[in-house]
Design an enzyme around this catalytic site. Structure first.
Site, short mmCIF file in Angstrom:
data_model
loop_
_atom_site.label_atom_id
_atom_site.label_comp_id
_atom_site.label_asym_id
_atom_site.label_seq_id
_atom_site.Cartn_x
_atom_site.Cartn_y
_atom_site.Cartn_z
N CYS A 44 0.82 -1.22 0.00
CA CYS A 44 0.00 0.00 0.00
C CYS A 44 0.85 1.27 0.00
O CYS A 44 0.36 2.35 -0.29
CB CYS A 44 -0.95 0.01 1.20
SG CYS A 44 -0.10 0.12 2.78
N ASP A 53 2.20 2.71 2.62
CA ASP A 53 2.12 3.50 3.86
C ASP A 53 3.40 3.34 4.68
O ASP A 53 4.02 2.29 4.70
CB ASP A 53 0.91 3.07 4.68
CG ASP A 53 -0.40 3.49 4.04
OD1 ASP A 53 -0.35 4.07 2.94
OD2 ASP A 53 -1.47 3.25 4.63
N CYS A 57 -3.12 5.84 5.28
CA CYS A 57 -4.59 5.89 5.22
C CYS A 57 -5.19 6.28 6.57
O CYS A 57 -4.49 6.43 7.57
CB CYS A 57 -5.10 4.52 4.79
SG CYS A 57 -4.83 3.26 6.04
N CYS A 105 -3.01 -2.34 8.75
CA CYS A 105 -2.63 -1.01 9.22
C CYS A 105 -2.34 -1.07 10.73
O CYS A 105 -1.36 -0.49 11.21
CB CYS A 105 -3.73 0.02 8.95
SG CYS A 105 -4.44 -0.09 7.30
#
Ligand code: FES
Length: 129
Positions: A33, A35, A63, A107
């Protein structure tokens, strides 16, 4: 889709930003992703003479869930001993924030890895097992 607590930590993140004079930094990223998270810790003795997290900060490029889980885990870790903080799992973060959508569980896991990386780095540089 997101709980009220997740939205709240995203809109009003706690402990956001790098802190001065840190003892260790945990830096992790997810190549899928993109991140990135950094958790900064300052360590000192608590009343029992144990090493504890006296101050903590974070920087997250990511995010909504990445920012809110990093915010929450810094709140959960602050004041804990290094060993207690090391035991925080992504399920604990989810319990504190409310249900995290399955596609966003990584996450929370990333925030746990960033914290553990910071603690591990501190222990290594201070030769603590
Ligand atoms: Fe990857 Fe949130 S989408 S950390």
């Amino acid at each position: 889709m997101y709980s009220k607590e997740i939205i709240d930590h995203f809109q009003n993140p706690k402990n956001m930003g790098a802190i001065e004079g840190v003892d260790a930094v945990g830096s992790v990223g997810n190549p899928v992703c993109g991140d990135i998270m950094k958790i900064y810790i300052k360590v000192g003795k608590n009343e029992s003479g144990e090493d504890a997290i006296k101050d903590i900060g974070f920087e997250t490029l990511g995010c909504v869930a990445a920012i809110s889980t990093t915010s929450m885990i810094t709140e959960m870790a602050k004041g804990k001993t290094l060993d207690e903080a090391m035991k925080i799992e992504f399920k604990d973060v989810e319990s504190a924030l409310g249900e995290i959508p399955p596609v966003k569980l990584h996450c929370a896991d990333l925030s746990v890895r960033a914290l553990r990386e910071a603690i591990g780095q501190y222990k290594n540089s201070n030769r603590i097992s």
